[in-house]
Design a protein around this motif. Sequence first.
Motif, PDB file in Angstrom:
ATOM      1  N   TRP A 363       0.843  -1.202   0.000  1.00  0.00           N
ATOM      2  CA  TRP A 363       0.000   0.000   0.000  1.00  0.00           C
ATOM      3  C   TRP A 363       0.879   1.253   0.000  1.00  0.00           C
ATOM      4  CZ3 TRP A 363      -3.756  -2.325  -1.664  1.00  0.00           C
ATOM      5  CH2 TRP A 363      -4.477  -3.316  -1.022  1.00  0.00           C
ATOM      6  N   ASN A 364       1.937   1.237   0.817  1.00  0.00           N
ATOM      7  CA  ASN A 364       2.800   2.415   0.910  1.00  0.00           C
ATOM      8  C   ASN A 364       3.530   2.693  -0.402  1.00  0.00           C
ATOM      9  OD1 ASN A 364       2.122   2.819   3.602  1.00  0.00           O
ATOM     10  ND2 ASN A 364       3.766   1.507   4.355  1.00  0.00           N
ATOM     11  N   ARG A 365       3.751   1.644  -1.183  1.00  0.00           N
ATOM     12  CA  ARG A 365       4.481   1.825  -2.437  1.00  0.00           C
ATOM     13  C   ARG A 365       3.589   2.332  -3.560  1.00  0.00           C
ATOM     14  NH1 ARG A 365       9.347   0.028  -4.399  1.00  0.00           N
ATOM     15  NH2 ARG A 365       9.503  -0.206  -6.667  1.00  0.00           N
ATOM     16  N   ILE A 366       2.374   1.790  -3.677  1.00  0.00           N
ATOM     17  CA  ILE A 366       1.541   2.127  -4.841  1.00  0.00           C
ATOM     18  C   ILE A 366       0.543   3.236  -4.547  1.00  0.00           C
ATOM     19  CG2 ILE A 366       1.793  -0.196  -5.749  1.00  0.00           C
ATOM     20  CD1 ILE A 366      -1.012  -0.825  -4.840  1.00  0.00           C
ATOM     21  N   TYR A 367       0.226   3.468  -3.278  1.00  0.00           N
ATOM     22  CA  TYR A 367      -0.727   4.520  -2.923  1.00  0.00           C
ATOM     23  C   TYR A 367      -0.044   5.595  -2.088  1.00  0.00           C
ATOM     24  CZ  TYR A 367      -4.435   1.323  -4.414  1.00  0.00           C
ATOM     25  OH  TYR A 367      -5.235   0.476  -5.141  1.00  0.00           O
ATOM     26  N   ARG A 368      -0.508   6.824  -2.247  1.00  0.00           N
ATOM     27  CA  ARG A 368      -0.013   7.937  -1.448  1.00  0.00           C
ATOM     28  C   ARG A 368      -0.920   8.135  -0.229  1.00  0.00           C
ATOM     29  NH1 ARG A 368       3.856  10.748  -4.451  1.00  0.00           N
ATOM     30  NH2 ARG A 368       4.781   9.155  -5.803  1.00  0.00           N
ATOM     31  N   GLY A 369      -1.211   7.054   0.432  1.00  0.00           N
ATOM     32  CA  GLY A 369      -2.036   7.121   1.636  1.00  0.00           C
ATOM     33  C   GLY A 369      -3.395   6.497   1.424  1.00  0.00           C
ATOM     34  N   VAL A 370      -3.913   5.906   2.482  1.00  0.00           N
ATOM     35  CA  VAL A 370      -5.262   5.348   2.494  1.00  0.00           C
ATOM     36  C   VAL A 370      -6.008   6.003   3.647  1.00  0.00           C
ATOM     37  CG1 VAL A 370      -6.677   3.278   2.692  1.00  0.00           C
ATOM     38  CG2 VAL A 370      -4.462   3.149   1.547  1.00  0.00           C
ATOM     39  N   LEU A 371      -7.019   6.799   3.329  1.00  0.00           N
ATOM     40  CA  LEU A 371      -7.789   7.511   4.343  1.00  0.00           C
ATOM     41  C   LEU A 371      -9.064   6.741   4.669  1.00  0.00           C
ATOM     42  CD1 LEU A 371      -7.542  11.207   3.083  1.00  0.00           C
ATOM     43  CD2 LEU A 371      -6.034   9.987   4.646  1.00  0.00           C
ATOM     44  N   VAL A 372      -9.422   6.721   5.930  1.00  0.00           N
ATOM     45  CA  VAL A 372     -10.628   6.028   6.387  1.00  0.00           C
ATOM     46  C   VAL A 372     -11.469   7.013   7.198  1.00  0.00           C
ATOM     47  CG1 VAL A 372     -11.543   4.056   7.647  1.00  0.00           C
ATOM     48  CG2 VAL A 372      -9.329   3.880   6.524  1.00  0.00           C
ATOM     49  N   HIS A 373     -12.753   7.090   6.901  1.00  0.00           N
ATOM     50  CA  HIS A 373     -13.650   7.981   7.617  1.00  0.00           C
ATOM     51  C   HIS A 373     -14.850   7.212   8.167  1.00  0.00           C
ATOM     52  CE1 HIS A 373     -11.762  10.807   4.582  1.00  0.00           C
ATOM     53  NE2 HIS A 373     -11.418  11.337   5.736  1.00  0.00           N
ATOM     54  N   HIS A 374     -15.308   7.631   9.337  1.00  0.00           N
ATOM     55  CA  HIS A 374     -16.531   7.144   9.980  1.00  0.00           C
ATOM     56  C   HIS A 374     -16.413   5.708  10.486  1.00  0.00           C
ATOM     57  CE1 HIS A 374     -17.802  10.753   7.998  1.00  0.00           C
ATOM     58  NE2 HIS A 374     -17.912  10.198   6.810  1.00  0.00           N
ATOM     59  N   LEU A 375     -15.207   5.196  10.615  1.00  0.00           N
ATOM     60  CA  LEU A 375     -15.044   3.856  11.181  1.00  0.00           C
ATOM     61  C   LEU A 375     -15.427   3.841  12.656  1.00  0.00           C
ATOM     62  CD1 LEU A 375     -14.106   0.946  10.680  1.00  0.00           C
ATOM     63  CD2 LEU A 375     -11.798   1.662  11.329  1.00  0.00           C
ATOM     64  N   ILE A 543       2.285  -7.630 -11.964  1.00  0.00           N
ATOM     65  CA  ILE A 543       2.814  -7.177 -10.672  1.00  0.00           C
ATOM     66  C   ILE A 543       3.896  -6.113 -10.825  1.00  0.00           C
ATOM     67  CG2 ILE A 543       4.160  -7.915  -8.672  1.00  0.00           C
ATOM     68  CD1 ILE A 543       2.504 -10.454  -8.593  1.00  0.00           C
ATOM     69  N   PRO A 544       4.915  -6.294 -11.704  1.00  0.00           N
ATOM     70  CA  PRO A 544       5.953  -5.255 -11.825  1.00  0.00           C
ATOM     71  C   PRO A 544       5.382  -3.890 -12.217  1.00  0.00           C
ATOM     72  CG  PRO A 544       6.664  -7.289 -12.873  1.00  0.00           C
ATOM     73  CD  PRO A 544       5.218  -7.469 -12.555  1.00  0.00           C
ATOM     74  N   LYS A 545       4.418  -3.884 -13.126  1.00  0.00           N
ATOM     75  CA  LYS A 545       3.837  -2.609 -13.548  1.00  0.00           C
ATOM     76  C   LYS A 545       3.089  -1.947 -12.405  1.00  0.00           C
ATOM     77  CE  LYS A 545       0.577  -0.573 -16.818  1.00  0.00           C
ATOM     78  NZ  LYS A 545      -0.401  -0.823 -17.915  1.00  0.00           N
TER      79      LYS A 545
END
Length: 910
Positions: A363-375, A543-545
């Motif tokens: 997740w840290n490599r392919i996304y610039r953060g994962v935000l979660v709301h209302h959990l 996967i590499p892409k």
Amino acid sequence: MAQQTPLPFPDALPPADGPLPPVSADTDGAGPGDGTTADPAQPELPMPDARSSAAGAARTRQEASRSSLRRDSSRPWWAHALGRLMAPWVRLKIEPQTPTEHVPDWNGGPVCYVLEDYGLSNALILERACREAGLPSPLQPLPGDPTGRRRAYVALSRRNAGPIAPLPAIPVVHARSAPANGKSHSESLARLIQAHRADPSLDVALVPVSIFVGRAPEKTTGWFSVLFSENWQLVGRFRRLLAIALNGRDTYVRFAPPVSLRAIADEGLPPERTVRKLSRVLRAHFRRIRTAVIGPDLSTRRLLVDRVLAAPAVLEAIADQARRDSSSAAEAWKKAHAFAYEIAADYSHPVVRSASFLLAPVWNRIYRGVLVHHLDRLKQDAPGNEVIYVPCHRSHMDYLLISYLLYTRGIVPPHIAAGVNLNLPVVGTLLRKGGAFFLRRSIRGSALYSAVFSEYLAQLVSGGYSIEYFIEGGRSRTGRLLQPKAGMIAMTLRAYLRAPTRPVLFQPVYIGYEKLMEGRSYLDELSGKPKEKESIWALLMGIPKVLGSNYGQVVVNFGEPIRLTDVIASHAPDWDGGALGEDEKPAWLAETVDTLALRIQQNINGAADVNPINLLALALLSTPKHAMSEADLLTQIALSKTLLAQLPYSDRVTVTPHAPAEIIAHGEEINVLTRTPHPLGDVLDVDEEKSVLLSYFRNNVLHLFTAPAWIACCFQNTRRITLSELLRLGRSVYPFLQTELFLPWTEDEFVERLRGTVDVFIAEGLVRMKGGIEGDLLVRNASQSDEVFRLRAIGHSLQQAFERYYIAISVLVKNGPGTLSAGELETLCHLAAQRLSLLYAPAAPEFFDKSLFRGFILKLRELRLVWADANGKLTFDDRLDTWAKDAKFILGRALRHSIEKVSPEAAAKP
């Protein structure tokens, strides 16, 4: 409207609901001690935040610990030596922070601790926890030593496994459901109760203590340690030693409120029955705590399959299959058995922990953060409910993302309904170990498969295990929510009605991406190419892409939950809550399912997230060349954010906090925008391929701008319109927009929203209000003004929807009443929209989507604007002509002429 802010990963363990139930509340029937699931109606122990700390509580515990050390200076030498040896490897988190509150006046009375199972390591951990908490030592005998073991703790089971191999699974009950030594109860516990019968003055406080070594996945420091984390298996000494060495620094000790043995002994029950009842309650307690901390025991796939195959409905389906195939019952049973194993999950806690360990860097490599709301709201609503997660379906990553987020935030991952196309070699096994169960795309034509799958789902529901499925049936290729397929909802409802013991809570989830991994394949499918079949080789090649790409930020929003009992009450007020038989199909069942499906989609929309790419798509796709000057783009983004702030859709919608300039910079960073420098001002644009993908992200949030887009559309071809006429037209078109975009308002509520939008438009200078003979007159500026440009940009997002509506009306009118069936009309509309896109201007991929025409035609029939005659052909009256005339406010004369020109007539029959 909530603003996006990253939420920290909470460290709290899932809460339970109350103290240990009194023993007298138990019965002498089957219970957890007999290998059955604990009664879900029984209250659970409170589980405060396992990682919170308070200075005052820490000081209290330190002082109590020093006092305890003075009192327990005579603890056994071996405990002192082994405790010092183990100390560097173990770090305790004790709950509650001040356990002495649970054990009042322990100085005046004896305390005996109860563990789930015996073990030297457990005894040493308990002794250290008691010293740190200021509680009496468990290694000092009780007064008179009633247990006969010179200690103040007992256990419900003994670890009898060999030095290396773990304890083999018990074939009928779970490994922790009954004592490992084969006895029905602890002998020490029986002696303790007998001592109370012999001495009326004796009153020992029995304190249950749960010990877990290696719970929190975010604390795991190595791959190997994941394999030795806490689970449901009763392990041997060697494995326990490795677990302490690898995970001992994450040891969790939970003290429960005490149980008075004097009160139990005074009940007057026979000794054997008293011990059995107390053992069952204690086992139920330990199972509840273990379930809350590490999740339910779902490792017994074989036992669950056996229950499915033994269900009356499945046995009947097996007999029917044998009759149809003219085969033996044994052969039909084998077929059912194969179906069950094809379907069933094989949940493995070590695999889930391993997956969480591996996915964090991905997740840290392919996304610039994962935000979660209302959990946090879900955590408040979920206790005591069977939770059904119903997310929108945008990507294959949805499966992994939700389970990962729930698990790392202390919530047990759900069982996930996955298409059998994902049951690939290796991948399918891993998904199954992670809780996935597989279903075929269509179960029609196989009564046996349908019976097996329905029973499996019913077993999950009745067992209280959370479930996740996608009611759209597949991934959306256009970014819109698809019309729901209600099969899974119907099976869930029937499973609840046949055993309505645990309330069901549907939890809608919105997942918002800034870039899709499947973007290229979606483009191919939208251009007419067949969908590529999933394969292990395609996955490995991709996967590499994936790992080398930047997919921006992901947002997961939890929507307003839907309580099943509330929906049933609105449709079946006379239902008394009693169980329904397998063959009972009340008249309100179908309507209840439809209402649930609609509300789920509405609540998913009500939790939408507006990210930078959504705002860029709304602005840039409104121009013919999908390009804007930087100044115009900044202004348009600011206007969109103003509309969202001034006209909130729901309190669960989140909007990016970034300023317009930051949004543009972000679009360039993830390679969505192209900047062309120019002396008169830079131009930002997207190429043709990216513009098709951007339409996906525009459609994600199209419903949020329905009212502004409708008003803007009314000014596309006229400068003036009265407020009353605008509201009348809005009321007329709203039922079709509501069906297509799953809007939550009634017609009157939508009209009020239009009034509020007009006020915002006036404040922003987009229109002016003038009084006149016909009433309040709304007037826009001249054609070439900046305000008109902004109005047209807002209205463009809905323009093609109205073009589709007019195509359907035009084809109907051109062919005349009693000529076309609904299917024929749908096909002709699809062809007309395709031709219009080819001849005049490229359209968004969904412009000629058959399902959208189908929904419009169904709504026409529902409103009785058209209806089928005796031959199944659609007929209509003058009201349809009136509706078509209103199109002049939305569609220009040239466009209406083009639509009428390409509208085909049905081929004449010979």
